[in-house]
Design an enzyme around this catalytic site. Structure first.
Site, PDB file in Angstrom:
ATOM      1  N   GLU A 135     -21.284  25.915   0.340  1.00 48.06           N
ATOM      2  CA  GLU A 135     -19.980  25.979  -0.256  1.00 48.06           C
ATOM      3  C   GLU A 135     -20.159  26.665  -1.488  1.00 48.06           C
ATOM      4  O   GLU A 135     -18.829  27.343  -1.695  1.00 48.06           O
ATOM      5  CB  GLU A 135     -20.048  24.117  -0.729  1.00 48.06           C
ATOM      6  CG  GLU A 135     -19.801  23.203   0.335  1.00 48.06           C
ATOM      7  CD  GLU A 135     -19.896  21.784  -0.091  1.00 48.06           C
ATOM      8  OE1 GLU A 135     -21.078  21.486  -0.532  1.00 48.06           O
ATOM      9  OE2 GLU A 135     -18.900  21.096   0.081  1.00 48.06           O
TER      10      GLU A 135
ATOM     11  N   GLU B  57     -24.091  17.569   5.850  1.00 48.84           N
ATOM     12  CA  GLU B  57     -24.056  16.513   5.159  1.00 48.84           C
ATOM     13  C   GLU B  57     -23.740  15.011   5.831  1.00 48.84           C
ATOM     14  O   GLU B  57     -24.323  14.218   5.358  1.00 48.84           O
ATOM     15  CB  GLU B  57     -22.852  16.731   4.069  1.00 48.84           C
ATOM     16  CG  GLU B  57     -22.908  17.655   3.047  1.00 48.84           C
ATOM     17  CD  GLU B  57     -22.779  19.121   3.194  1.00 48.84           C
ATOM     18  OE1 GLU B  57     -22.554  19.546   4.647  1.00 48.84           O
ATOM     19  OE2 GLU B  57     -22.390  20.032   2.307  1.00 48.84           O
TER      20      GLU B  57
END
Ligand code: NAD
Length: 714
Positions: A112, A132
């Site tokens: 990210e 995730e």
């Protein structure tokens, strides 16, 4: 900048500011990395001599994810929410080009962060991904908003739902990175950054909408993603939440998309699902901590293993070993058994080639590392000998006595027994301190669990060696004590028993199994029975006959199925009927037999609710788990959870049986157990530890925390 971020100005490229993340072992992003980068970006912003910024990482990998302690704290409502937005905003809106150099694995928060930069370059073998979902959360640091902008909606959905990383060439093809750097990554990345200084503007991911598609075009992509999630992440909410956030990215303006992502991410962080998966993550890492076997305990390096018994388990374990580069001698008593064993190994490898997991060359190399033979030749050089013959004490003792004669003094002698007394097996040798149980699970080349059964005389060195070996061959080694069935099977026995009682009282195997499957178990218990073999269960029961008390209820059907030759999948019929592809269907014959048996035994028939099926199957297991803990055969409730999650198909998002009990509330679990005791008798006697914890408002997790303090495990 701080102790984890360094600012470097290369002498041969002083106009490039290199920010090096150095937070070993995996450069996880926590508060220090975040603060350090933020300060560094401010510093270089005010330095006119800086023409471009390169963010790179020291050590073996780029940021391999966020520090998982943070979402754990967040899940408990104790802060911990690492809000990366100010840093990502700073990077993306930086007036000079920001390049990120990726190597090793750039995962989760690392990816990210990389996506907020203007450019990304990577080493050819770098891997990138958003895993995730494995923790029941979403890429909530703007990942769900930037990823589809870079790679398109379909690839973003796939990456977030599967959680699987991709390699650099694929990332380049998808547009996740801008260039693969052959040769030295840092040198290449600096050259790339210099090149970019020639451009007057630099792409900001947030501004891109060219790959976001249209609602109509995306609808089937979301539908396919949900379908994929239902298949590979059954019952889980996180993959669906990720799709929802990606949908927001595709339809909403940037700021609104971010707000939506935050709302979804917060919801996931507070969910039982993520708390359970994060518990599972830490539990698995915690199993190696054994109070009297510290990390620096001496171990014996296992370079060569010999296995006795080339059956299902011997063959599977041989594969697991050679896959990790450890050569194996595989001994059996008859040529036919050896041939069968080697053919089964070959078949398994051929299937892996078909699935694209191995190349034929790799398979040949692996096969060449397994030496089938009928003698003990070469056993004297083995560092570990594993016995995997039939589950029979007399035979095992005879073999251990033989091994005692041929093995070198320091050799570890291990048994794969699933129920037998490791101390008794060890008593057949002159070196019980070198004997240990290594209970693997079928198929042993795939299943990750190995129960490391510590006998009363097993030395610490042997325990530590077994732990190291498990790790080396990619297994999760959980140290357990030497009680009948150890931990996993000891809890399975009452679970199977209760399931049989339920069908005797009016449920059917298919209904019980569907209820368990819908709860999340990989398979229903009757399907498990049929896969393992009714004969195996029958045999275990014979071994335990002496433990059965007169007047206490016993399951009635196993003996009947066994007598009828309905041994499960292998005979085409057991609790279910099987076609030639081993596909099961309910069998009216068995159901009629169950009804008749119940009638003869005077067991009243009634409708049984799904709640009762779950409570009776799961609470009986939890009650046994509490006994195991109290008796010290498992060190922590979390160890039991790891055993069930890695070896028994318990759903990760429920955290394991003991964690699940905590989430239900131990008081409620105890109340139901007491109620079942009233209606079903002494088999439901509550475990004293469960009663104690429930009555004092505590949990198994709190018991574990106390346990860690008691043992002073860091
Ligand atoms: P199996 O019947 O498939 O294989 C046993 C092998 O041992 C056979 O090939 C047999 O010829 C060989 N053998 C018998 N006596 C021997 C001797 N004296 N010397 C050398 N070889 C001999 O059995 P399995 O399912 O592989 O089980 C082996 C052990 O693993 C048992 O203790 C069992 O309880 C345990 N176990 C099995 C499973 C499972 O799912 N099958 C799971 C966990 C543990």
């Amino acid at each position: 900048m701080n102790n984890v971020i360094r600012l470097e100005r290369p002498t041969d490229a002083a106009e490039i500011a290199v920010l090096v993340i150095d937070n070993p072992p995996v450069n996880a992003i926590g508060n220090d990395v975040y603060e350090g980068l933020l300060t560094a970006m401010d510093q270089v912003k005010s330095d006119a001599s800086v023409k471009a910024v390169l963010i790179a990482a020291a050590g073996r990998t780029f940021i391999a994810g966020a520090d998982i302690k943070l979402p754990e704290q967040a899940g408990r409502g104790e802060g911990g929410r690492l809000y990366l937005h100010p840093l990502l905003e700073k990077i993306e809106t930086f007036p000079k080009p920001v390049v990120v150099a990726l190597h090793g694995t750039a995962l989760g928060g690392g990816m990210e962060l990389a996506m907020s930069a203007h450019y990304r370059v990577a080493a050819p073998d770098a891997q990138m991904g958003q895993p995730e979902v494995n923790l029941g959360i979403i890429p909530g640091a703007e990942g769900t908003q930037r990823l589809p902008r870079l790679v398109g909606v379909a690839a973003a959905v796939d990456l977030c739902v599967s959680g699987k990383p991709i390699k650099a060439p694929e990332a380049l093809r998808l547009g996740l990175i801008d260039r693969i750097i052959e040769g030295d990554l840092r040198t290449g990345a600096i050259a790339f950054a210099r090149e970019m200084t020639a451009h007057t503007s630099h792409p900001r991911t947030r501004d891109r909408r060219d790959k976001l598609g249209s609602p109509e075009g995306n609808a089937p992509i979301y539908a396919a993603g949900r379908e994929q999630a239902a298949k590979i992440r059954r019952n889980m909410k996180a993959p669906l939440a990720a799709i929802e956030a990606i949908e927001a990215a595709a339809t909403l303006p940037w700021e609104e998309g971010l707000a939506k992502e935050k709302e979804i991410a917060d919801r996931c962080l507070a969910s039982d699902e993520s708390r359970a998966l994060i518990h599972a993550f830490f539990s698995e890492r915690g199993v190696s901590k054994i109070p009297d076997v510290p990390k620096d305990t001496k171990t014996l390096e296992i370079r060569k293993v010999a296995i006795v018994g080339a059956g299902t388990m011997g063959g599977g374990i041989a594969m697991a070993l050679v896959n990790a580069g450890i050569p194996v001698i595989l001994r059996d008593t008859e040529q036919a058994a050896l041939d069968r064993g080697m053919a089964a190994i070959r078949n398994n490898y051929d299937a892996s080639v078909k699935r694209g997991r191995f190349t034929p060359e790799v398979v040949e190399q692996r096969m060449a590392q397994i030496r089938p033979q009928l003698t003990y030749e070469g056993f004297q050089d083995a560092d570990l000998i594993l016995e995997a013959v039939f589950e029979n004490m007399t035979l095992k003792k005879q073999i251990f006595a033989e091994l005692d004669k041929v093995a070198k003094p320091e050799c570890v002698l291990a048994s794969n027994t699933s129920t037998l007394d490791v101390d008794e097996i060890a008593s057949a040798t002159s070196r019980p301190e070198r004997v240990i149980g290594l209970h693997s699970f079928s198929p042993a080349n795939i299943m990750r669990l190995v129960e490391i059964v510590r006998g009363s005389k097993t030395s610490r060195e042997v325990v530590a060696t077994a732990q190291a070996l498990a790790k080396k061959i990619g297994k999760v080694g959980v140290v357990v004590g030497n009680c009948c069935g150890f931990v996993g099977n000891r809890m399975m026995i009452p679970y199977m028993r209760e399931a049989q009682f339920l069908v005797e009282e009016g449920a059917t195997p298919a209904v019980v199994d569907k209820t368990l499957y819908d709860f999340g178990m990989a398979m229903g218990i009757f399907a498990v029975d049929d896969m393992g073999g009714i004969d195996v269960i029958w045999r275990v029961r014979q071994e335990r006959k002496h433990l059965e008390k007169p007047g206490v209820r016993k399951p009635l059907m196993t003996d009947k199925l066994y007598a009828m030759g309905r041994l499960g999948q292998k005979t085409g019929a057991g609790w279910y009927r099987y076609d030639e592809n081993r596909k099961s269907s309910p069998d009216a014959e068995v159901e009629a037999l169950i009804r008749q048996t119940a009638q003869e035994a005077g067991i009243p028939q009634r409708n049984i609710t799904a709640d009762e099926i779950l409570e009776r199957c799961l609470y009986v297991m939890i009650n046994e788990g509490a006994r195991i803990l109290q008796e010290g055969y498992a060190l922590r409730a979390a160890d039991i959870d790891t055993i069930y999650l890695t070896g028994y198909g318990f759903p990760g998002y429920r955290g394991g049986p003991m964690w699940y009990a905590d989430t239900v509330g131990l008081k409620k679990v105890l109340d139901r157990i007491v109620a079942f005791q009233r209606s079903h008798g002494e088999l439901w006697e509550p475990a004293p530890l469960l009663r104690e914890l429930a009555e004092s408002g505590r949990t198994f997790a709190s018991w574990d925390a106390d346990q860690e303090k008691r043992f002073a495990i860091p």
